[in-house]
Design a protein around this motif. Sequence first.
Motif: not given
Length: 257
Positions: A65, A71-73, A224, A231, A234-235, A238
Amino acid sequence: MINKIGQTQYKPQTPDNKNKSGLNYKQKAIIGASSVAGIAPVFAVLAKRKGFSLNPAKIIKTPIKDMAIFKYSPKNKVIDFGNPKAIIATAIGSVAGGFIGGTIVDKQNIKAKKREILSQLLGNVLVPVSTVYLGSVLFNKHQDSIENAMPQIKSASKTVGKINTFMRKLPQIGATITLLGIGIYLGNKVSNYINEKLYNKKVERNIKATDFAPHLDDLCIAATVMNPKSSFGQKLGRIIPFALIVPGYQTGIAQDS
């Protein structure tokens, strides 16, 4: 060979485990691997710019993750795969890798693969992404007023609240699909025209509703680009590096009959 309605025809299937493209599974695997290899250096540059380590020992010890590609944050800097520049660079790497792998295992169809480079980069990436991006800039300027004009149901119910949220997002969903459709149509026209001029071979691809099935990678990219700060966008971003393996693979397996 081009049939009467302009669809590309491939060699018939043979019994030695070959598919419709005339390539066996080992050849296809090599092309797929070379497409991934083409993306690798682009991904390495993007990861390094965001402060991710390229040390294999550190990467192996990193939880999945927290790896650069996953990685997403919303609070931390991560790779923005939805950025048009990143999309185009990744697509070029994929197509270059797929082309190299294709020429290694299928030397007889290099011209077809060269034509497919234009079809994939222009028809599937550059024109659709540019169309969606330019359209999103215009849409985002008026997004609030458009969403506020959508009808809403007065209720404190959570279910109704979700319905209202969906209703507000309908214009954006419609704009994304419409812009993507326009981009795919224009991309096919442009790439077909250039291919015809460069290689003196007329190729016409008729756009139908079913033609959108192979463009899930484009749909992912479009969603995207239209939601760069959300969010969800952005997710979803990936997935883009994996989706962009497709143009390279399609380039590598391209053949003339």
